[in-house]
Design an enzyme around this catalytic site. Structure first.
Site, PDB file in Angstrom:
ATOM      1  N   ASP A  90      -4.306   0.393   0.662  1.00  0.00           N
ATOM      2  CA  ASP A  90      -4.399   1.571  -0.203  1.00  0.00           C
ATOM      3  C   ASP A  90      -5.478   1.400  -1.268  1.00  0.00           C
ATOM      4  OD1 ASP A  90      -2.680   3.724   0.611  1.00  0.00           O
ATOM      5  OD2 ASP A  90      -1.007   2.372   0.289  1.00  0.00           O
ATOM      6  N   HIS A 123       0.487   5.453  -3.842  1.00  0.00           N
ATOM      7  CA  HIS A 123       1.029   4.423  -2.931  1.00  0.00           C
ATOM      8  C   HIS A 123       0.789   3.037  -3.518  1.00  0.00           C
ATOM      9  CE1 HIS A 123       0.171   7.381   0.612  1.00  0.00           C
ATOM     10  NE2 HIS A 123       1.098   7.821  -0.219  1.00  0.00           N
ATOM     11  N   TYR A 127       3.684   0.098  -4.625  1.00  0.00           N
ATOM     12  CA  TYR A 127       3.826  -1.318  -4.237  1.00  0.00           C
ATOM     13  C   TYR A 127       3.926  -2.200  -5.482  1.00  0.00           C
ATOM     14  CZ  TYR A 127       2.431   0.353   0.379  1.00  0.00           C
ATOM     15  OH  TYR A 127       2.386   1.034   1.563  1.00  0.00           O
ATOM     16  N   GLU A 187      -5.051   4.474   8.288  1.00  0.00           N
ATOM     17  CA  GLU A 187      -3.919   5.367   7.984  1.00  0.00           C
ATOM     18  C   GLU A 187      -2.875   5.382   9.098  1.00  0.00           C
ATOM     19  OE1 GLU A 187      -3.790   7.263   5.247  1.00  0.00           O
ATOM     20  OE2 GLU A 187      -5.825   7.646   4.563  1.00  0.00           O
ATOM     21  N   GLU A 221       0.833   9.199   4.966  1.00  0.00           N
ATOM     22  CA  GLU A 221      -0.190   8.595   5.842  1.00  0.00           C
ATOM     23  C   GLU A 221      -0.315   9.382   7.153  1.00  0.00           C
ATOM     24  OE1 GLU A 221      -1.759   6.980   3.999  1.00  0.00           O
ATOM     25  OE2 GLU A 221      -0.751   5.312   3.018  1.00  0.00           O
ATOM     26  N   HIS A 224      -2.450  12.220   6.378  1.00  0.00           N
ATOM     27  CA  HIS A 224      -3.843  11.806   6.157  1.00  0.00           C
ATOM     28  C   HIS A 224      -4.533  11.575   7.501  1.00  0.00           C
ATOM     29  CE1 HIS A 224      -2.570  10.013   1.985  1.00  0.00           C
ATOM     30  NE2 HIS A 224      -2.397  11.311   2.061  1.00  0.00           N
TER      31      HIS A 224
HETATM   32 ZN    ZN Z   1      -3.479   7.532   3.401  1.00  0.00          ZN
HETATM   33 ZN    ZN Z   2      -1.714   5.207   1.322  1.00  0.00          ZN
END
Ligand code: ZN
Ligand code: ZN
Length: 347
Positions: A90, A123, A127, A187, A221, A224
């Site tokens: 990411d 994202h 994490y 992705e 994702e 995306h």
């Molecule tokens: Zn993404």
């Molecule tokens: Zn992501």
């Protein structure tokens, strides 16, 4: 033409129309009116991305914090390695999606790249949020260093990085095409060993808050990867000189390479995790790769099969129905799910 440098677009070109004449090298004023765009379906996609909006702090990590100490040392190790490895992906995607905006002449596409970039930042933060709930800053730093130096992680990232850096240094239509293909790998293929691990824990009722976050990330994702596939199709249609046999081969070869690298990573990182059949996971990756190829408008590269690991596809109807209700309790009412009304066939 393929390698003619793309120049950074001026912010405003008042002599041109608002509706762009092309996604690259088009004439466009720079203003965006969503009611006057070249590909009206992009507005639906933009809406879908926005309806998925979420942020890490909405998910209370207390249950996972309590449960963390009951995980085995091996589960903790894999958990932390995967967390930092996904964060590294990411981290690459946030600036890349922003950079593309400087060269794409259709303002509606720019807006979608902006939303994607923002979601990658969320994202990335999620994490960090998970890590800060579970381990000390020293351990976090150690884990990020581990991700930086791990030879398998480096080899995987290299494939993507090369294409991204080439575009970054010398943007051309051909390099934008390659950036798109590698973005689909990032992705749509590279996240999945990680997703499999977290869902595997969730199936045992472990670390459900983390899995909830992972499921939101997966949903983003998927969208995306779908958008970038559409972007590539339109890029090739509008620029037939990019639509070559050689570039089709490039797609097959690059997606295949990503599948090989992801299998290698899975066999390393998930080797000792009981309950994930790695042979089955290999087939799952091939199933995913076929799906990505069809999204771009190409044929399957691997044998056609039904999803061999449907439990990884959290946001399908069947999975929603047999998921324990507390798995999604935080947001089950307010968050939209990918469904026929807002999703796409090939998600
Ligand atoms: Zn993404
Ligand atoms: Zn992501």
């Amino acid at each position: 033409m393929l390698e003619t440098p793309l120049t950074k677009i001026k912010l405003l070109n008042p002599e041109y129309p608002n509706k762009s004449t092309g996604i690259i090298n088009g004439k466009s004023s720079g203003f965006l009116n969503w009611n006057d765009i070249a590909y009206p379906k992009m507005y639906d996609l933009y809406q879908t991305l926005l309806s998925n909006f979420w942020k890490a702090q909405e998910i209370n990590m207390q249950d996972d914090i309590k449960q963390w100490e009951s995980l085995s040392e091996q589960e903790k190790d894999v958990f932390l390695r995967i967390n930092t490895q996904l964060a590294s992906l990411d981290s690459l995607q946030t600036p890349t999606m922003s950079q593309v905006m400087d060269y794409v002449t259709d303002s509606s596409f720019k807006a979608i790249f902006a939303v994607i970039s923002q979601q990658e930042a969320v994202h990335n933060e999620s994490y960090s949020y998970i890590l800060s709930s579970l381990v000390s800053i020293d351990e976090q730093n150690e884990r990020f260093n581990q991700a930086k130096s791990d030879p398998i992680v480096r080899k995987r990232n290299q494939l993507i990085l090369e294409a991204y850096e080439e575009f970054r240094q010398h943007p051309t239509p051909q390099r934008l095409f390659k950036l798109g293909v590698n973005s689909i790998n990032l992705e749509g293929i590279y996240f999945y060993s990680g997703f499999a691990f977290f869902y595997h824990l969730a199936r045992q009722q472990k670390m459900l808050k983390t899995s909830t976050m992972i499921s939101y990330i997966q949903r983003d994702e998927m969208q995306h990867a779908y958008f970038i596939a559409q972007f590539i199709r339109i890029l090739l249609t509008e620029n037939p000189e990019l639509h070559t046999e050689e570039n089709s081969k490039y797609v097959y070869q690059t997606i295949h390479e990503a599948v090989v690298l992801e299998k290698e990573w899975a066999h390393f990182i998930l080797a000792d995790i009981k309950g994930i059949d790695l042979h089955e996971f290999d087939r799952y990756l091939e199933y995913l790769a076929n799906k990505r190829l069809r999204q771009i408008g190409l044929k399957n590269l691997y044998e056609e099969r039904i999803n061999p690991m449907p439990w990884i596809q959290v946001f399908s109807d069947e999975m929603m129905n047999d998921t324990k209700s507390d798995f999604f309790e935080q947001k089950s009412r307010t968050y939209s799910k990918v469904s026929q009304s807002n999703g796409f066939d090939e998600l």
